[in-house]
Design a protein around this motif. Structure first.
Motif, PDB file in Angstrom:
ATOM      1  N   PRO A   1       8.787  10.149   4.222  1.00 48.30           N
ATOM      2  CA  PRO A   1       7.223   9.393   2.985  1.00 48.30           C
ATOM      3  C   PRO A   1       7.489   8.307   2.204  1.00 48.30           C
ATOM      4  CG  PRO A   1       9.083  11.134   2.718  1.00 48.30           C
ATOM      5  CD  PRO A   1       9.171  10.971   4.170  1.00 48.30           C
ATOM      6  N   ARG A   2       6.128   8.396   1.695  1.00 50.98           N
ATOM      7  CA  ARG A   2       6.413   7.061   0.710  1.00 50.98           C
ATOM      8  C   ARG A   2       8.228   6.459  -0.656  1.00 50.98           C
ATOM      9  NH1 ARG A   2       2.283   7.935  -3.902  1.00 50.98           N
ATOM     10  NH2 ARG A   2       4.256   9.540  -4.728  1.00 50.98           N
ATOM     11  N   ARG A   3       8.621   5.124  -0.783  1.00 50.86           N
ATOM     12  CA  ARG A   3       9.952   5.554  -1.032  1.00 50.86           C
ATOM     13  C   ARG A   3       9.490   5.479  -2.527  1.00 50.86           C
ATOM     14  NH1 ARG A   3      14.213   2.629   1.033  1.00 50.86           N
ATOM     15  NH2 ARG A   3      15.206   2.880  -0.998  1.00 50.86           N
ATOM     16  N   ASP A   4       9.561   6.343  -3.300  1.00 52.16           N
ATOM     17  CA  ASP A   4       8.856   7.105  -4.762  1.00 52.16           C
ATOM     18  C   ASP A   4       9.866   5.577  -5.628  1.00 52.16           C
ATOM     19  OD1 ASP A   4       6.951   8.261  -3.777  1.00 52.16           O
ATOM     20  OD2 ASP A   4       8.443  10.093  -4.652  1.00 52.16           O
ATOM     21  N   ASP A   5      11.466   5.503  -5.366  1.00 44.12           N
ATOM     22  CA  ASP A   5      11.236   4.781  -6.194  1.00 44.12           C
ATOM     23  C   ASP A   5      11.410   2.908  -5.967  1.00 44.12           C
ATOM     24  OD1 ASP A   5      13.099   4.779  -3.278  1.00 44.12           O
ATOM     25  OD2 ASP A   5      14.618   3.524  -3.796  1.00 44.12           O
ATOM     26  N   PHE A   6      10.772   3.123  -5.393  1.00 44.54           N
ATOM     27  CA  PHE A   6       9.964   2.085  -5.130  1.00 44.54           C
ATOM     28  C   PHE A   6       8.778   1.349  -6.190  1.00 44.54           C
ATOM     29  CE2 PHE A   6      11.417  -0.491  -0.903  1.00 44.54           C
ATOM     30  CZ  PHE A   6      12.607  -0.091  -1.281  1.00 44.54           C
ATOM     31  N   LEU A   7       8.926   1.990  -6.467  1.00 48.16           N
ATOM     32  CA  LEU A   7       7.534   2.628  -7.347  1.00 48.16           C
ATOM     33  C   LEU A   7       7.677   2.254  -9.596  1.00 48.16           C
ATOM     34  CD1 LEU A   7       4.901   5.155  -6.126  1.00 48.16           C
ATOM     35  CD2 LEU A   7       4.844   2.699  -5.789  1.00 48.16           C
TER      36      LEU A   7
ATOM     37  N   ALA B   1       1.094  -1.181   0.149  1.00 48.75           N
ATOM     38  CA  ALA B   1       0.009   0.308   0.018  1.00 48.75           C
ATOM     39  C   ALA B   1       0.649   1.091   0.190  1.00 48.75           C
ATOM     40  CB  ALA B   1      -0.916   0.261   0.913  1.00 48.75           C
ATOM     41  N   GLU B   2       0.529   2.693  -0.774  1.00 43.32           N
ATOM     42  CA  GLU B   2       1.145   3.184  -0.527  1.00 43.32           C
ATOM     43  C   GLU B   2       0.128   4.905  -0.804  1.00 43.32           C
ATOM     44  OE1 GLU B   2       1.667   5.570  -2.994  1.00 43.32           O
ATOM     45  OE2 GLU B   2       0.356   4.259  -5.414  1.00 43.32           O
ATOM     46  N   SER B   3       0.891   6.232  -0.504  1.00 44.77           N
ATOM     47  CA  SER B   3      -0.077   6.669  -0.715  1.00 44.77           C
ATOM     48  C   SER B   3       1.027   7.935  -0.265  1.00 44.77           C
ATOM     49  CB  SER B   3      -0.463   7.842   0.676  1.00 44.77           C
ATOM     50  OG  SER B   3      -0.168   7.780   2.301  1.00 44.77           O
ATOM     51  N   PRO B   4       1.322   9.028  -0.738  1.00 43.26           N
ATOM     52  CA  PRO B   4       2.474  10.021  -0.648  1.00 43.26           C
ATOM     53  C   PRO B   4       3.229  10.731   0.478  1.00 43.26           C
ATOM     54  CG  PRO B   4       0.530  11.483  -1.704  1.00 43.26           C
ATOM     55  CD  PRO B   4       0.223  10.005  -1.638  1.00 43.26           C
ATOM     56  N   GLU B   5       2.459  10.410   1.723  1.00 43.18           N
ATOM     57  CA  GLU B   5       2.858  10.066   2.971  1.00 43.18           C
ATOM     58  C   GLU B   5       3.254   8.727   3.797  1.00 43.18           C
ATOM     59  OE1 GLU B   5      -0.460  13.034   1.540  1.00 43.18           O
ATOM     60  OE2 GLU B   5      -0.226  10.303   2.338  1.00 43.18           O
ATOM     61  N   LEU B   6       2.872   7.707   3.027  1.00 47.37           N
ATOM     62  CA  LEU B   6       3.076   6.501   3.785  1.00 47.37           C
ATOM     63  C   LEU B   6       3.278   5.262   2.778  1.00 47.37           C
ATOM     64  CD1 LEU B   6       3.593   5.041   6.991  1.00 47.37           C
ATOM     65  CD2 LEU B   6       1.040   4.768   6.029  1.00 47.37           C
ATOM     66  N   MET B   7       3.817   4.389   3.310  1.00 42.41           N
ATOM     67  CA  MET B   7       4.043   3.349   2.021  1.00 42.41           C
ATOM     68  C   MET B   7       4.536   1.744   2.984  1.00 42.41           C
ATOM     69  SD  MET B   7       6.793   2.487  -0.963  1.00 42.41           S
ATOM     70  CE  MET B   7       5.379   2.973  -2.158  1.00 42.41           C
ATOM     71  N   VAL B   8       3.558   1.233   2.760  1.00 39.46           N
ATOM     72  CA  VAL B   8       3.867  -0.462   3.163  1.00 39.46           C
ATOM     73  C   VAL B   8       4.209  -1.518   2.321  1.00 39.46           C
ATOM     74  CG1 VAL B   8       2.738  -2.190   4.362  1.00 39.46           C
ATOM     75  CG2 VAL B   8       2.134  -0.106   4.726  1.00 39.46           C
ATOM     76  N   VAL B   9       4.984  -2.236   2.503  1.00 38.84           N
ATOM     77  CA  VAL B   9       6.273  -2.928   1.478  1.00 38.84           C
ATOM     78  C   VAL B   9       6.587  -4.395   2.417  1.00 38.84           C
ATOM     79  CG1 VAL B   9       8.362  -3.078  -0.086  1.00 38.84           C
ATOM     80  CG2 VAL B   9       7.174  -1.287   0.464  1.00 38.84           C
TER      81      VAL B   9
END
Length: 107
Positions: free
Chosen positions: A101-107, A24-32
């Protein structure tokens, strides 16, 4: 049309006996979810994100800054922003990491 809040992400090979899947992800938080084969390794690295890790299963040797700790299923901890960290799976296991915040490099 209403916005969907559910998105399914594929697993990707993260190298060194590790697969990664964004849950799950949003700009403020990501779960991986990270799945480790026995002896799989997360190379020593750092990033500007605060990271909380929950050990879903397995046994891992973690290096966090200057500390080396053994963690196992049920353990959890926080890695502050910019602190070097990495791990090695002593047996097959799964880690659930959250990043803010979210790890944009994982998207």
């Amino acid at each position: 049309m209403p916005r969907s809040f559910v998105r399914i992400y594929p697993s990707v090979d993260a190298g060194n006996g590790v697969t990664r899947r964004v849950l799950a992800e949003s700009p403020e938080l990501m779960v991986v979810e990270f799945r480790f084969a026995k002896d799989g390794a997360g190379a020593l690295h750092n990033h500007p994100h605060v990271q909380a890790t929950y050990v879903k299963s397995g046994v891992f040797e973690f290096t966090i800054g200057d500390e080396v700790v053994l963690v196992r299923g049920g353990d959890s901890f926080v890695i502050p922003s910019s602190v070097a960290h990495g791990c090695r799976a002593l047996e097959e296991g799964v880690l659930i990491d959250t990043f803010t915040p979210r790890r944009d490099d994982f998207l």
